[in-house]
Write a protein that holds these residues in place. Sequence first.
Motif, short mmCIF file in Angstrom:
data_model
loop_
_atom_site.label_atom_id
_atom_site.label_comp_id
_atom_site.label_asym_id
_atom_site.label_seq_id
_atom_site.Cartn_x
_atom_site.Cartn_y
_atom_site.Cartn_z
N GLU A 1 -31.86 5.51 -41.12
CA GLU A 1 -30.82 4.48 -41.06
C GLU A 1 -31.36 3.38 -40.14
O GLU A 1 -31.67 3.64 -38.99
CB GLU A 1 -29.55 5.08 -40.51
CG GLU A 1 -28.36 4.19 -40.57
CD GLU A 1 -27.08 4.88 -40.11
OE1 GLU A 1 -26.04 4.21 -40.17
OE2 GLU A 1 -27.12 6.04 -39.68
N ASP B 1 -29.99 -0.10 -40.02
CA ASP B 1 -29.09 -1.20 -39.67
C ASP B 1 -27.65 -0.82 -39.99
O ASP B 1 -27.41 0.09 -40.77
CB ASP B 1 -29.47 -2.47 -40.43
CG ASP B 1 -28.94 -3.74 -39.77
OD1 ASP B 1 -28.33 -3.65 -38.68
OD2 ASP B 1 -29.13 -4.82 -40.34
N HIS B 2 -26.72 -1.52 -39.40
CA HIS B 2 -25.28 -1.36 -39.63
C HIS B 2 -24.73 -0.02 -39.14
O HIS B 2 -23.72 0.45 -39.64
CB HIS B 2 -24.92 -1.55 -41.11
CG HIS B 2 -25.43 -2.81 -41.71
ND1 HIS B 2 -25.04 -4.06 -41.27
CD2 HIS B 2 -26.33 -3.02 -42.71
CE1 HIS B 2 -25.67 -4.98 -41.98
NE2 HIS B 2 -26.46 -4.38 -42.85
N ARG C 1 -20.89 1.77 -44.15
CA ARG C 1 -21.94 0.84 -44.53
C ARG C 1 -23.18 1.19 -43.74
O ARG C 1 -23.11 1.50 -42.56
CB ARG C 1 -21.53 -0.60 -44.25
CG ARG C 1 -22.62 -1.56 -44.65
CD ARG C 1 -22.19 -2.99 -44.55
NE ARG C 1 -23.33 -3.82 -44.93
CZ ARG C 1 -23.35 -5.11 -44.81
NH1 ARG C 1 -22.31 -5.74 -44.34
NH2 ARG C 1 -24.41 -5.79 -45.16
N THR C 2 -24.32 1.12 -44.39
CA THR C 2 -25.57 1.36 -43.70
C THR C 2 -26.71 0.70 -44.46
O THR C 2 -26.57 0.32 -45.62
CB THR C 2 -25.86 2.87 -43.54
OG1 THR C 2 -26.95 3.05 -42.65
CG2 THR C 2 -26.17 3.53 -44.86
N ALA C 3 -27.80 0.55 -43.79
CA ALA C 3 -29.05 0.14 -44.44
C ALA C 3 -30.03 1.28 -44.21
O ALA C 3 -30.19 1.76 -43.09
CB ALA C 3 -29.58 -1.15 -43.83
N GLY D 1 -33.89 2.62 -44.65
CA GLY D 1 -35.29 2.29 -44.91
C GLY D 1 -36.01 3.55 -45.38
O GLY D 1 -35.82 4.62 -44.82
N ASP E 1 -28.18 -4.26 -52.08
CA ASP E 1 -29.46 -4.95 -52.14
C ASP E 1 -30.56 -3.91 -52.14
O ASP E 1 -30.41 -2.84 -51.53
CB ASP E 1 -29.60 -5.89 -50.94
CG ASP E 1 -30.85 -6.75 -51.01
OD1 ASP E 1 -31.32 -7.04 -52.13
OD2 ASP E 1 -31.36 -7.12 -49.94
#
Length: 75
Positions: free
Chosen positions: A22, A24-25, A31-33, A35, A67
Amino acid sequence: GIRGDAAAALLLDQMPAIGAAEVDHQELWQRTAIGVTAIGNTAARVSQAMDGVERYVWSRTEIEVVDLARSCWEE
């Protein structure tokens, strides 16, 4: 080390290593980003592994993909 026949060792050597985190966010609810990274002995194998990761994410109905971006670094 790994014990077994040479075919098993060769198969493991050809598999890319994949990691996810994880990135970001973290402070936001639902909600998360994430990688994802892969390291392998050929660009084609890494690409195949990342294709599999993308198929898995898109197949999960509880995940809304906002995204998606992919980049490759080769030396």
